[in-house]
Design an enzyme around this catalytic site. Structure first.
Site, mmCIF file in Angstrom:
data_model
loop_
_atom_site.group_PDB
_atom_site.id
_atom_site.type_symbol
_atom_site.label_atom_id
_atom_site.label_comp_id
_atom_site.label_asym_id
_atom_site.label_seq_id
_atom_site.Cartn_x
_atom_site.Cartn_y
_atom_site.Cartn_z
ATOM 1 N N GLU A 1 0.801 -1.227 0.000
ATOM 2 C CA GLU A 1 0.000 0.000 0.000
ATOM 3 C C GLU A 1 0.838 1.283 0.000
ATOM 4 O O GLU A 1 0.815 2.058 0.965
ATOM 5 C CB GLU A 1 -0.939 0.004 1.201
ATOM 6 C CG GLU A 1 -1.917 -1.138 1.203
ATOM 7 C CD GLU A 1 -2.914 -1.080 2.346
ATOM 8 O OE1 GLU A 1 -3.950 -1.752 2.250
ATOM 9 O OE2 GLU A 1 -2.651 -0.360 3.337
ATOM 10 N N GLU B 1 -5.427 -8.508 0.986
ATOM 11 C CA GLU B 1 -6.005 -8.112 2.275
ATOM 12 C C GLU B 1 -7.489 -7.876 2.089
ATOM 13 O O GLU B 1 -7.909 -7.201 1.142
ATOM 14 C CB GLU B 1 -5.375 -6.831 2.833
ATOM 15 C CG GLU B 1 -4.004 -6.989 3.426
ATOM 16 C CD GLU B 1 -3.499 -5.692 4.064
ATOM 17 O OE1 GLU B 1 -4.340 -4.837 4.464
ATOM 18 O OE2 GLU B 1 -2.277 -5.521 4.156
#
Length: 454
Positions: free
Chosen positions: A177, A365
């Site tokens: 991320e 995720e």
């Protein structure tokens, strides 16, 4: 559950996704390992950030976290007993290189050697993330992600890790991320290292983008045949109102949250047309950077938790856009304040797969946080179970429509240290008592186990 119910809902069987679909759980070194200064590990920016008053909810720290550094054998035993076949975890850069560069810490490498070996011995496939936010503090003192030298620091670090583990680890992720660690850490200042403003954010974005491509090439060189990806946070973005201004604002936020790091990796450059402030990146570009930013990833790691509604705003200059909080929209939201909206993952799977350069998507995720409580030695979390079931329905639906999604990893296995939120939000399918380190399988964890064994 009877046969009639199973016929109505094919998601009750793991087989509905195909035999080659990957199933697992994810965690990150800083959030679970603890052992913050053991065996010659150096300090990270998060070690420093958490020690400053007011940065973390409740003054929480991650010096012990889930004590995964010492308890990983029993956690892997539990994972194996639940029938979870894949584990995504990250490497702590300062555990390998205490100063960020230079002398390697053999004790740090030995830990990850043992961890990889034990996962394989227990029949669990390791998926390794090179960078999940814990930059060595010594490198931050030289500018961290703002300093272009980080592309050399990161390349050296990546080579050490891949050379050591690449004979056994076949599934890799370069960055976790990048939008979050650059936005939170170098623009908003709510994450480590606590820097603020565009002057910090813009160079950090460019250097992270370069490292994304460089890391992919390092893995390809030193682990031929590896399955290489990188992960992107994403939120399904919609205009708050059906007006031209809100639609334009939504395009800007989509470019910022969902496309800023993805498109350069695909060879498309930065999404400057939809977000003019990104023109500032050009002053940091060198002639070779267009090629350095690109990499032909084997898969894209998609990480989705919610959707965002966006409206035009005169109170946010430059962007002229503002995200309307879930609580102000009177919708169901979780402990993070994020709207509970399983359909978001369906839309993002289609959005990412629309790029012809994207070969395969792994959901690296997916999860949610609720206020879990222990009652009579058990933890019942039906809201999380329902959320996972609803998300999997959306994933299955997208897969049926041709989206090349090939994996699903729950965030996370055990409740852990959730960055600025400390230990308050619980994302785990296994409850962790952060005082005693007792693990209790939640009802969602038992459901996932039953699903995987079905």
């Amino acid at each position: 559950m009877n046969s009639t119910e199973k016929e109505r809902n094919p998601l009750l069987s793991r087989a509905a996704f195909g035999h080659d679909f990957h199933w697992g759980v994810s965690n990150a070194a800083f959030q679970v390992e603890g052992a913050w200064n053991e065996n010659d590990k150096g300090p990270s920016i998060w070690d420093t950030f958490t020690q400053k008053k007011g940065n973390i909810y409740g003054g929480h720290q991650a010096k012990i976290a889930c004590d995964f550094y010492n308890r990983y054998p029993s956690d892997l035993d539990l994972m194996s007993a639940l029938g979870i076949p894949d584990l995504r975890f990250s490497i702590s850069w300062p555990r390998i290189l205490p100063k960020g560069t230079g002398k390697v810490n053999p004790k740090g490498l030995a830990f990850y050697d043992r961890l990889v070996d034990e996962t394989l011995e227990k029949g669990i496939t390791p998926w390794v993330t090179l960078y999940h936010w814990d930059l060595p503090q010594s490198l931050q003192e030289q500018g961290g992600w703002i300093n272009r030298d980080i592309i050399h620091w990161f390349e050296d670090y990546a080579q050490i890790v891949v050379k050591t583990l690449g004979d056994r680890v076949k599934n890799w992720m370069v960055l976790n991320e990048p939008m979050v660690f650059t936005g939170g850490g170098y623009f908003l200042g709510i994450h480590a290292p606590g820097k603020k403003g565009l002057a910090n954010f813009i160079p950090a974005v460019h250097h992270a983008t370069l490292c994304q491509g460089i890391g992919g090439r390092v893995i390809r060189e030193f682990s031929p045949g590896a399955n290489i990806g990188t992960t992107f946070s994403c939120s399904y973005v919609e205009p708050y109102r059906d007006t031209p201004r809100d639609h334009k604002a939504a395009r800007k936020i989509d470019a910022l949250l969902n496309r800023l790091f993805l498109e350069p990796a695909l060879g498309r450059g930065y999404p400057i047309n939809d977000l003019k402030l990104l023109q500032r990146l050009e002053r940091h570009m060198k002639p070779e950077d267009e090629e350095l930013m690109k990499f032909d990833f084997d898969y894209i790691g998609l990480q989705n938790y919610t959707r965002e509604k966006v409206k035009f705003s005169i109170s946010t200059p430059i962007l002229w856009a503002n995200i309307v909080k879930a609580e102000n929209r009177k919708v169901h939201f979780n402990e993070m304040g994020w709207e509970v909206y399983p359909e978001s993952i369906y839309h993002m799977l289609h959005q990412f797969s629309a790029y012809p350069e994207v070969k395969k998507i792994i959901i690296t995720e997916s999860g949610t946080a609720f206020d879990d409580k222990v009652k009579n030695g058990e933890v019942h979390d039906p809201n999380r179970t329902k959320y996972i079931q609803d998300v999997l329905h959306q994933v299955w639906k997208a897969k049926q429509e041709g989206v090349p999604v090939q994996g699903y990893f729950i965030w996370t296995f055990t409740d852990n240290f959730e960055w600025a939120e400390g230990y308050r939000p619980r994302f785990g399918i296994v409850y962790n008592d952060h005082t005693t380190q007792e693990r209790i399988i939640k009802s969602s964890g038992q459901w996932y186990s039953d699903f995987l064994k079905s």
